[in-house]
Structure formats: structure tokens, C-alpha cells
Write a protein that holds these residues in place. Structure first.
Motif, PDB file in Angstrom:
ATOM      1  N   VAL A 215     -19.360  73.382 100.586  1.00  0.00           N
ATOM      2  CA  VAL A 215     -19.706  74.387  99.583  1.00  0.00           C
ATOM      3  C   VAL A 215     -21.176  74.208  99.227  1.00  0.00           C
ATOM      4  O   VAL A 215     -21.774  73.166  99.523  1.00  0.00           O
ATOM      5  CB  VAL A 215     -18.837  74.270  98.315  1.00  0.00           C
ATOM      6  N   ALA A 216     -21.735  75.205  98.572  1.00  0.00           N
ATOM      7  CA  ALA A 216     -23.148  75.118  98.182  1.00  0.00           C
ATOM      8  C   ALA A 216     -23.420  76.008  96.977  1.00  0.00           C
ATOM      9  O   ALA A 216     -22.695  76.972  96.718  1.00  0.00           O
ATOM     10  CB  ALA A 216     -24.058  75.543  99.348  1.00  0.00           C
ATOM     11  N   ASP A 217     -24.459  75.652  96.237  1.00  0.00           N
ATOM     12  CA  ASP A 217     -24.982  76.466  95.129  1.00  0.00           C
ATOM     13  C   ASP A 217     -23.964  76.709  94.007  1.00  0.00           C
ATOM     14  O   ASP A 217     -24.037  77.704  93.298  1.00  0.00           O
ATOM     15  CB  ASP A 217     -25.489  77.819  95.642  1.00  0.00           C
ATOM     16  N   MET A 218     -23.062  75.769  93.802  1.00  0.00           N
ATOM     17  CA  MET A 218     -22.042  75.943  92.773  1.00  0.00           C
ATOM     18  C   MET A 218     -22.624  75.916  91.363  1.00  0.00           C
ATOM     19  O   MET A 218     -21.973  76.347  90.404  1.00  0.00           O
ATOM     20  CB  MET A 218     -20.962  74.878  92.919  1.00  0.00           C
ATOM     21  N   GLU A 219     -23.844  75.409  91.216  1.00  0.00           N
ATOM     22  CA  GLU A 219     -24.474  75.395  89.896  1.00  0.00           C
ATOM     23  C   GLU A 219     -24.954  76.775  89.456  1.00  0.00           C
ATOM     24  O   GLU A 219     -25.246  76.990  88.271  1.00  0.00           O
ATOM     25  CB  GLU A 219     -25.669  74.432  89.881  1.00  0.00           C
ATOM     26  N   PHE A 220     -25.020  77.725  90.384  1.00  0.00           N
ATOM     27  CA  PHE A 220     -25.544  79.052  90.065  1.00  0.00           C
ATOM     28  C   PHE A 220     -24.409  79.981  89.619  1.00  0.00           C
ATOM     29  O   PHE A 220     -23.747  80.635  90.431  1.00  0.00           O
ATOM     30  CB  PHE A 220     -26.279  79.648  91.269  1.00  0.00           C
ATOM     31  N   VAL A 221     -24.185  80.012  88.319  1.00  0.00           N
ATOM     32  CA  VAL A 221     -23.166  80.867  87.714  1.00  0.00           C
ATOM     33  C   VAL A 221     -23.877  81.947  86.913  1.00  0.00           C
ATOM     34  O   VAL A 221     -24.668  81.648  86.015  1.00  0.00           O
ATOM     35  CB  VAL A 221     -22.237  80.063  86.790  1.00  0.00           C
ATOM     36  N   GLN A 222     -23.597  83.195  87.246  1.00  0.00           N
ATOM     37  CA  GLN A 222     -24.268  84.292  86.546  1.00  0.00           C
ATOM     38  C   GLN A 222     -23.504  84.689  85.293  1.00  0.00           C
ATOM     39  O   GLN A 222     -22.277  84.837  85.324  1.00  0.00           O
ATOM     40  CB  GLN A 222     -24.387  85.506  87.469  1.00  0.00           C
ATOM     41  N   LEU A 464     -10.243  72.191  87.390  1.00  0.00           N
ATOM     42  CA  LEU A 464     -10.820  70.858  87.195  1.00  0.00           C
ATOM     43  C   LEU A 464     -11.696  70.455  88.378  1.00  0.00           C
ATOM     44  O   LEU A 464     -12.789  69.906  88.205  1.00  0.00           O
ATOM     45  CB  LEU A 464      -9.709  69.827  86.989  1.00  0.00           C
ATOM     46  N   LEU A 465     -11.227  70.718  89.596  1.00  0.00           N
ATOM     47  CA  LEU A 465     -12.023  70.393  90.782  1.00  0.00           C
ATOM     48  C   LEU A 465     -13.328  71.181  90.799  1.00  0.00           C
ATOM     49  O   LEU A 465     -14.406  70.626  91.068  1.00  0.00           O
ATOM     50  CB  LEU A 465     -11.213  70.686  92.040  1.00  0.00           C
ATOM     51  N   LEU A 466     -13.267  72.463  90.484  1.00  0.00           N
ATOM     52  CA  LEU A 466     -14.481  73.281  90.498  1.00  0.00           C
ATOM     53  C   LEU A 466     -15.393  72.960  89.331  1.00  0.00           C
ATOM     54  O   LEU A 466     -16.621  73.068  89.445  1.00  0.00           O
ATOM     55  CB  LEU A 466     -14.120  74.758  90.500  1.00  0.00           C
ATOM     56  N   ALA A 467     -14.822  72.552  88.191  1.00  0.00           N
ATOM     57  CA  ALA A 467     -15.660  72.117  87.072  1.00  0.00           C
ATOM     58  C   ALA A 467     -16.451  70.879  87.459  1.00  0.00           C
ATOM     59  O   ALA A 467     -17.651  70.773  87.161  1.00  0.00           O
ATOM     60  CB  ALA A 467     -14.788  71.835  85.853  1.00  0.00           C
ATOM     61  N   GLU A 468     -15.792  69.937  88.117  1.00  0.00           N
ATOM     62  CA  GLU A 468     -16.494  68.744  88.573  1.00  0.00           C
ATOM     63  C   GLU A 468     -17.579  69.098  89.579  1.00  0.00           C
ATOM     64  O   GLU A 468     -18.712  68.596  89.508  1.00  0.00           O
ATOM     65  CB  GLU A 468     -15.504  67.764  89.207  1.00  0.00           C
ATOM     66  N   THR A 469     -17.236  69.964  90.510  1.00  0.00           N
ATOM     67  CA  THR A 469     -18.195  70.376  91.537  1.00  0.00           C
ATOM     68  C   THR A 469     -19.404  71.066  90.916  1.00  0.00           C
ATOM     69  O   THR A 469     -20.559  70.804  91.288  1.00  0.00           O
ATOM     70  CB  THR A 469     -17.514  71.331  92.534  1.00  0.00           C
ATOM     71  N   THR A 470     -19.165  71.943  89.952  1.00  0.00           N
ATOM     72  CA  THR A 470     -20.240  72.701  89.307  1.00  0.00           C
ATOM     73  C   THR A 470     -21.140  71.798  88.479  1.00  0.00           C
ATOM     74  O   THR A 470     -22.381  71.872  88.571  1.00  0.00           O
ATOM     75  CB  THR A 470     -19.647  73.816  88.425  1.00  0.00           C
ATOM     76  N   ALA A 471     -20.547  70.937  87.670  1.00  0.00           N
ATOM     77  CA  ALA A 471     -21.348  70.039  86.826  1.00  0.00           C
ATOM     78  C   ALA A 471     -22.146  69.066  87.680  1.00  0.00           C
ATOM     79  O   ALA A 471     -23.313  68.772  87.384  1.00  0.00           O
ATOM     80  CB  ALA A 471     -20.433  69.286  85.862  1.00  0.00           C
ATOM     81  N   SER A 472     -21.526  68.559  88.738  1.00  0.00           N
ATOM     82  CA  SER A 472     -22.230  67.631  89.623  1.00  0.00           C
ATOM     83  C   SER A 472     -23.403  68.312  90.315  1.00  0.00           C
ATOM     84  O   SER A 472     -24.503  67.753  90.412  1.00  0.00           O
ATOM     85  CB  SER A 472     -21.256  67.067  90.661  1.00  0.00           C
TER      86      SER A 472
END
Length: 494
Positions: A215-222, A464-472
């Protein structure tokens, strides 16, 4: 070839129709009813290139600028050059886009677009019109449809995907396939305030992560700037500002120009942050003033918004309405090439589930439906070589091993607690300390979680998995860019 497509928005339905027309055996698996999901809620329209004053190059420039320069050039080139063909295809499939009395397509303008190039249907009901037409097209075929089926996991053997495991009426069921296409949308319900419909819990991305896909760019939430500030969340289209509506503070001043020379028509991330900061300063929501457009024009151009605002007690033809940002769209996702291939053989992804790179750090308005149509067709065309995979080396890694970001004092997990934590610490305005705090709590919750059984428990595990991925991922990207903004001073936070 036996193809399973998970999801039934514009991306999944387009892929299904093209795959069927190419002679593949297609099965659509959808979490709710066929056509449920975010597509039907889209108001603004579909961006395209029309007329001698506009060009694919200009659309590409706007896309890259909105994406803060991080958009993949090849993906953008595909989007803007193939877009008009896919819009014509939607028309051929029965989508009745709005037209002028002389039969010409009516074009709207939205934030960060240099030209009026947005085709729309039913004024502000574009997504619903597209969804209805594509669902009807699927119903006219022999495509198998499995509704009310929840994706649990991907079936992986020998480093390749061979099908899916799903829950139907509480019972596990496996569906073997030569190729799987994930088109399950985003993960708006990571947050306490979102425009996304119920059920948008990132199931496809989470399943791909567990299977080992990149996965990539999970920090980019619009975060969409203008959601009516009353529950439940209701989006007020960007097209309203494109028609001339303004954002004002409690003194009637157009504050958006303090943040960007384009004011209300700046990129979404800029406008959303400007609204959040101004609301914090004045201690109340900012307001969207559309009174200059007049009641007749508002009712004809935006019939859905007009109806809902009136139902909630606002006459927006006479008074400005209160608005606030909310989580809207995930620019990141499963990393794919230009044909939807992922880093796992036989697995494809398309639409908001995928990260093609086209949106960079911030999606340009009305490029989402366009992406679903363009790349939905491309992924179907790539099915003849499903064993080939995308060699993607992600710069971000998410480890659940022992690390300093653990918080043994975390409160008991609930979905509402997770959503509030993400809203406050991994939302529109972020800090390094807040991200670290959120990551610690999420990892503590994950470590204590039991094996999911019900659909709701599986959704919680995915969130929970995506929250961890996004915050990381947000902690990994130390520089503010686009939708990822790190506050560096107390002054910024006011």
C-alpha cells in the motif's frame, strides 16, 4: 477466465461490464445491495475536456497542482486523455448528463479547476444517475451478482491470489477465481465525521494488507470543506462555490483569501484547513453564502442540496448556512500500476481502493468518478495477463512488532473511541506528538483484540489495521504536503 469483483461502485461496475464484454465469467460480490456505496452519493460530477479553450494538458496541470506536485505523471496522462472516451461510454450506457436547450453538455466549474469542465446529471445527483445506469446495464447481462456478502480475506496460494473468503448470513463461503479485482472504496469511517456511507470501512485495503500486498500514501486523507454542520453529515457540493457561493466568518468577511489567492476555489486541503482554523478562532462554524445565486437557480441547479437544507430548517436562498469539514476521500490505498495490477499476482485494485498515484497528495474535485471509469476499463483489459504483478517497493512499512508507540493506559476499544481518536490526532490538523499518541493507542487496542467473528467485528479489525497504517505513514512523512499537514506551533493551531 473466472473473475471475482468485490464492490459495485463506478469502478467495480465498469470493470465488470468491460470484463464481461471481453468474454470473461464475472461474479460481482458486494457488501450491501448492488450499487450501494459512495458513487451514488457523489454530487458534483465528472471532469472531462470539452471545447477549444480547454485541453487535456490543462486538466493535467490542474490535477498535478491540486495534488501538491506528487501526482504520478503517467497516471495523470492516462486519466485526462482517456476521460472523454469514458464519459461518452457512460452516456451510451444511459447516463443522462444535463444539457442546455440546444443540446450541449452543461459544464460546471469546481475548486482548483482552471476551466468549466464538470459534466453533471440531475443538477447535483450525478453519482446516483451513474450508479443507476451501470446497475441497469449489469442487470441486463449474465453477470452473477452476490449481494449482502462481506469480504473477509483473500485466498492466497503460492504467492498468488486464487479467490476470496466471504461471510454470507454469518456463514463463511469461499469463491475461487483466476483473478480478483478489489473495488471496495475507501475508509471514511475511520473518522467520527465523514461524508462516506455506512459500511465504508476499508475492507478491501485491509484484506490486501493481510495478504501482503503493498500500500502507499495512506497518510493522504482528503477532508471535504463544506459539510452541512448538522447531523447526519450531508455534503454541500464544491460546485456550489464554483457557481459563485462564498465562505464567510461570523462578521461576514471572506476569510479564505487569507490562506490562498484563489479563496474559496483553492484546493480542498487548503480550504478545509482555513475553515477549521477560522471556526476554532470564532468558536462556531463558518458559513457558506449562496444567497446571491437566488432561490430559483439554487433549486434547479442543486435540487438535492436545496431539499435537504430546507428539511433541516435552512433557507439557503435567504441566509448563509453553517458548514464544516469532514473526512471524504482516501488518496492512498493498494499500490497499482496503470492497469490495476498489485504486488500480488492475480490481484487487481481500482477506484478509491487503489493508489494509482493520479491524485498525489490531494484529489482534484470530480476526478474520482473519472478515475473509476477510466481505470475500471483498463483493469478489465489487463485480465488476460493476471499472473503479472506490479513490482512496487513501498517506502513505508508498518510493523506491529515491539516499538515505542505503545500505550498501556489506553481506554477500552470501541469503534466510536477509535473514530474520535483519529479525528482529533490523525485528521485535518496533525502534530508529531498526537500521531505518536494515536499510534500507541491503536497498537494497544490491536494487541488486545480477539479474533473477529461477526461482520461488525471484522469491520472493527479492518479499521484498527488501517488506523495503524495511516498513523504510521503520517509519522513517516515528516514534511507537510497536500492533505497531510503537521502543525509546528501553537499559533498554527489557533
Amino acid at each position: 477466465m473466472n473473475v471475482v469483483i468485490v464492490g459495485s461502485g463506478i469502478a467495480g461496475l465498469t470493470a465488470a461490464l468491460h470484463a464481461h464484454e471481453a468474454g470473461h465469467r464475472v461474479r460481482i460480490v458486494t457488501k450491501g445491495a448492488l450499487g450501494d456505496g459512495s458513487t451514488g452519493f457523489a454530487q458534483g460530477g465528472v471532469a472531462g475536456v470539452y471545447g477549444p479553450r480547454d485541453s487535456a494538458q490543462r486538466h493535467a496541470i490542474d490535477t498535478v497542482n491540486a495534488g501538491a506536485g506528487l501526482s504520478d505523471a503517467a497516471a495523470v496522462d492516462v486519466l485526462v486523455h482517456e476521460g472523454s472516451t469514458r464519459i461518452a461510454e457512460l452516456i451510451a450506457r444511459g447516463v443522462a448528463f444535463d444539457r442546455s436547450p440546444d443540446g450541449e453538455l452543461m459544464l460546471g466549474r469546481e475548486a482548483a479547476h482552471s476551466h468549466a469542465r464538470i459534466v453533471h446529471a440531475g443538477g447535483d445527483a450525478t453519482g446516483a444517475a451513474i450508479s443507476q445506469a451501470l446497475v441497469a446495464a449489469v442487470r441486463r447481462t449474465t453477470i452473477e451478482v452476490v449481494e449482502q456478502a462481506f469480504l473477509v480475506d483473500l485466498l492466497v496460494r503460492g504467492g498468488a491470489v486464487h479467490g476470496i473468503r466471504m461471510l454470507i448470513d454469518g456463514q463463511a463461503s469461499d469463491a475461487e477465481a483466476d483473478a480478483v479485482i478489489l473495488a471496495t472504496g475507501g475508509a471514511g469511517h475511520l473518522y467520527s465525521h465523514t461524508t462516506n456511507p455506512v459500511g465504508t470501512t476499508g475492507d478491501g485495503i485491509a484484506a490486501a494488507l493481510r495478504a501482503g500486498a503493498a500500500v502507499a500514501d495512506m497518510e493522504f486523507v482528503q477532508f471535504h470543506p463544506t459539510i452541512l454542520a448538522s447531523e447526519p453529515a450531508f455534503l454541500v457540493s464544491e460546485a456550489v462555490r464554483g457557481e459563485g457561493a462564498t465562505l464567510i466568518d461570523d462578521e461576514g468577511r471572506r476569510f479564505a483569501f487569507d490562506s490562498h489567492p484563489d479563496g474559496e476555489l483553492a484546493p480542498r486541503d487548503v480550504v478545509s484547513r482555513a475553515i477549521a482554523r477560522q471556526a476554532a478562532r470564532q468558536g462556531s462554524p463558518v458559513r457558506l453564502d449562496a444567497t446571491m445565486l437566488g432561490g430559483d437557480r439554487l433549486a434547479s441547479r442543486f435540487p438535492t442540496i436545496d431539499r435537504v437544507t430546507r428539511e433541516r430548517g435552512y433557507d439557503w436562498s435567504r441566509e448563509p448556512i453553517p458548514v464544516t469539514p469532514a473526512a471524504h476521500y482516501l488518496m492512498g490505498g493498494i499500490a497499482t500500476d496503470l492497469d490495476g495490477r498489485t504486488s500480488l499476482a492475480r490481484l487487481f485494485a481500482v477506484g478509491e481502493t487503489a493508489r494509482t498515484g493520479v491524485h498525489g497528495a490531494n484529489r482534484l474535485a470530480s476526478n474520482s468518478l473519472l478515475e473509476g471509469a477510466v481505470f475500471g476499463a483498463r483493469v478489465a483489459a489487463a485480465l488476460d495477463s493476471p499472473s503479472l504483478r506490479y513490482e512496487f517497493a513501498s517506502p513505508q512499512s508498518v510493523s506491529s512488532d515491539t516499538d515505542p508507540h505503545r500505550n498501556e493506559d489506553a481506554s477500552r476499544f470501541t469503534r466510536a473511541a477509535l473514530q474520535q481518536l483519529m479525528w482529533e490526532q490523525v485528521g485535518l490538523l496533525r502534530t508529531d506528538d498526537g500521531l505518536g499518541h494515536a499510534l500507541g493507542i491503536v497498537r494497544t487496542w490491536r494487541a488486545a483484540a480477539s479474533e473477529p467473528v461477526t461482520v461488525a467485528e471484522h469491520e472493527d479489525a479492518n479499521l484498527l489495521l488501517l488506523a495503524e497504517t495511516t498513523a504510521s505513514a503520517a509519522l513517516t512523512r515528516t514534511v507537510s504536503v497536500g492533505a497531510h499537514h503537521i502543525e509546528t506551533s501553537e499559533l498554527e493551531r489557533v
